[in-house]
Design a protein around this motif. Structure first.
Motif, mmCIF file in Angstrom:
data_model
loop_
_atom_site.group_PDB
_atom_site.id
_atom_site.type_symbol
_atom_site.label_atom_id
_atom_site.label_comp_id
_atom_site.label_asym_id
_atom_site.label_seq_id
_atom_site.Cartn_x
_atom_site.Cartn_y
_atom_site.Cartn_z
ATOM 1 N N VAL A 1 -3.709 2.203 -4.006
ATOM 2 C CA VAL A 1 -2.897 3.366 -4.357
ATOM 3 C C VAL A 1 -1.447 2.936 -4.520
ATOM 4 C CG1 VAL A 1 -4.416 5.042 -3.238
ATOM 5 C CG2 VAL A 1 -2.602 3.975 -1.917
ATOM 6 N N ASN A 2 -0.679 3.766 -5.226
ATOM 7 C CA ASN A 2 0.732 3.473 -5.452
ATOM 8 C C ASN A 2 1.658 4.185 -4.481
ATOM 9 O OD1 ASN A 2 0.261 1.772 -7.663
ATOM 10 N ND2 ASN A 2 0.034 3.549 -9.004
ATOM 11 N N ASP A 3 1.233 5.345 -3.958
ATOM 12 C CA ASP A 3 2.073 6.077 -3.015
ATOM 13 C C ASP A 3 1.211 6.897 -2.067
ATOM 14 O OD1 ASP A 3 1.251 8.201 -4.579
ATOM 15 O OD2 ASP A 3 3.162 8.437 -5.593
ATOM 16 N N GLU B 1 -1.219 9.689 -3.526
ATOM 17 C CA GLU B 1 -2.532 9.219 -3.987
ATOM 18 C C GLU B 1 -3.446 8.919 -2.804
ATOM 19 O OE1 GLU B 1 -2.401 5.955 -6.698
ATOM 20 O OE2 GLU B 1 -0.837 6.885 -7.923
ATOM 21 N N LEU B 2 -2.885 8.357 -1.743
ATOM 22 C CA LEU B 2 -3.684 8.072 -0.552
ATOM 23 C C LEU B 2 -4.181 9.364 0.079
ATOM 24 C CD1 LEU B 2 -4.684 5.791 1.326
ATOM 25 C CD2 LEU B 2 -2.611 6.156 2.683
ATOM 26 N N SER B 3 -3.336 10.378 0.092
ATOM 27 C CA SER B 3 -3.724 11.682 0.624
ATOM 28 C C SER B 3 -4.823 12.321 -0.218
ATOM 29 C CB SER B 3 -2.499 12.601 0.672
ATOM 30 O OG SER B 3 -2.847 13.869 1.137
ATOM 31 N N GLN B 4 -4.783 12.131 -1.525
ATOM 32 C CA GLN B 4 -5.835 12.666 -2.383
ATOM 33 C C GLN B 4 -7.161 11.962 -2.136
ATOM 34 O OE1 GLN B 4 -4.314 12.230 -6.350
ATOM 35 N NE2 GLN B 4 -3.080 14.101 -6.239
ATOM 36 N N GLU B 5 -7.115 10.664 -1.848
ATOM 37 C CA GLU B 5 -8.350 9.910 -1.623
ATOM 38 C C GLU B 5 -8.941 10.142 -0.235
ATOM 39 O OE1 GLU B 5 -8.304 5.776 -2.509
ATOM 40 O OE2 GLU B 5 -7.440 6.070 -4.500
ATOM 41 N N SER C 1 8.766 -0.458 -1.453
ATOM 42 C CA SER C 1 9.843 0.489 -1.153
ATOM 43 C C SER C 1 9.472 1.905 -1.575
ATOM 44 C CB SER C 1 11.118 0.044 -1.856
ATOM 45 O OG SER C 1 12.144 0.969 -1.657
ATOM 46 N N ARG C 2 8.864 2.049 -2.751
ATOM 47 C CA ARG C 2 8.460 3.373 -3.246
ATOM 48 C C ARG C 2 7.404 3.990 -2.329
ATOM 49 N NH1 ARG C 2 5.672 2.211 -7.550
ATOM 50 N NH2 ARG C 2 7.497 1.448 -8.641
ATOM 51 N N PHE C 3 6.443 3.179 -1.898
ATOM 52 C CA PHE C 3 5.393 3.704 -1.028
ATOM 53 C C PHE C 3 5.980 4.148 0.310
ATOM 54 C CE2 PHE C 3 2.081 3.632 2.116
ATOM 55 C CZ PHE C 3 0.983 4.125 1.452
ATOM 56 N N ASN C 4 6.839 3.334 0.908
ATOM 57 C CA ASN C 4 7.367 3.638 2.235
ATOM 58 C C ASN C 4 8.409 4.752 2.216
ATOM 59 O OD1 ASN C 4 5.757 1.752 3.531
ATOM 60 N ND2 ASN C 4 7.248 0.133 3.249
ATOM 61 N N ARG C 5 9.045 4.998 1.090
ATOM 62 C CA ARG C 5 10.063 6.034 0.996
ATOM 63 C C ARG C 5 9.476 7.443 0.971
ATOM 64 N NH1 ARG C 5 12.707 5.881 -4.359
ATOM 65 N NH2 ARG C 5 11.925 3.794 -4.093
ATOM 66 N N TYR C 6 8.358 7.600 0.290
ATOM 67 C CA TYR C 6 7.767 8.926 0.077
ATOM 68 C C TYR C 6 6.914 9.324 1.276
ATOM 69 C CZ TYR C 6 4.935 12.623 -1.954
ATOM 70 O OH TYR C 6 4.292 13.799 -2.185
ATOM 71 N N LYS C 7 7.204 10.463 1.874
ATOM 72 C CA LYS C 7 6.394 11.003 2.979
ATOM 73 C C LYS C 7 5.812 12.352 2.559
ATOM 74 C CE LYS C 7 7.879 8.126 6.318
ATOM 75 N NZ LYS C 7 7.167 7.377 7.280
ATOM 76 N N THR C 8 4.611 12.641 3.056
ATOM 77 C CA THR C 8 4.004 13.934 2.726
ATOM 78 C C THR C 8 4.257 14.939 3.812
ATOM 79 O OG1 THR C 8 1.905 13.279 3.710
ATOM 80 C CG2 THR C 8 2.182 12.898 1.357
#
Length: 125
Positions: free
Chosen positions: A20-22, A25-29, A118-125
């Protein structure tokens, strides 16, 4: 990029195999909460998507170095007659140009990996 979670019991790293990129996407899977088993202590715990973090993969660094090394070698081989002419006043420029393309490929691959982490670690759900 490797996607990992730290075990709450033994602090070991649990690696997720999802590509996954962020976190969205991980939350969707996997959903917002999911169960993981630690391979070191065999405990199964529930983790939130925000507990997951990304780290840079050593494989990308090795591939980038391989591209640099073999790119330099191949370019040097193809330009060997021109590079080693003793009366050529542009030998320094030719050697610089020889290293320019493989260096650019190496730097692009390393920067892209860092940006993905950096993009993955920056975005929180």
């Amino acid at each position: 990029m490797k996607i990992i979670v730290s075990c709450r019991v033994c602090q070991g790293q649990i690696r997720l195999k999802n590509s996954v990129n962020d976190r969205a996407e991980l939350s969707q899977e996997l959903g917002d909460q999911f169960d993981l088993e630690c391979k070191e202590c065999s405990n199964v715990k529930r983790y939130h998507v925000n507990d997951v973090r990304a780290i840079e993969s050593k494989a990308v660094a090795l591939m980038a170095f391989g591209a640099f090394f073999f790119g330099t070698a191949i370019t040097g081989y193809l330009l060997r007659d021109y590079l080693f002419m003793p009366s050529n006043p542009y030998n320094v420029l030719a050697v610089g140009g020889l290293l320019l393309v493989p260096s650019a490929v190496y730097m692009i691959l390393i920067k892209q990996e860092g940006d993905n982490v950096s993009r993955f670690n920056r975005y929180k759900t």
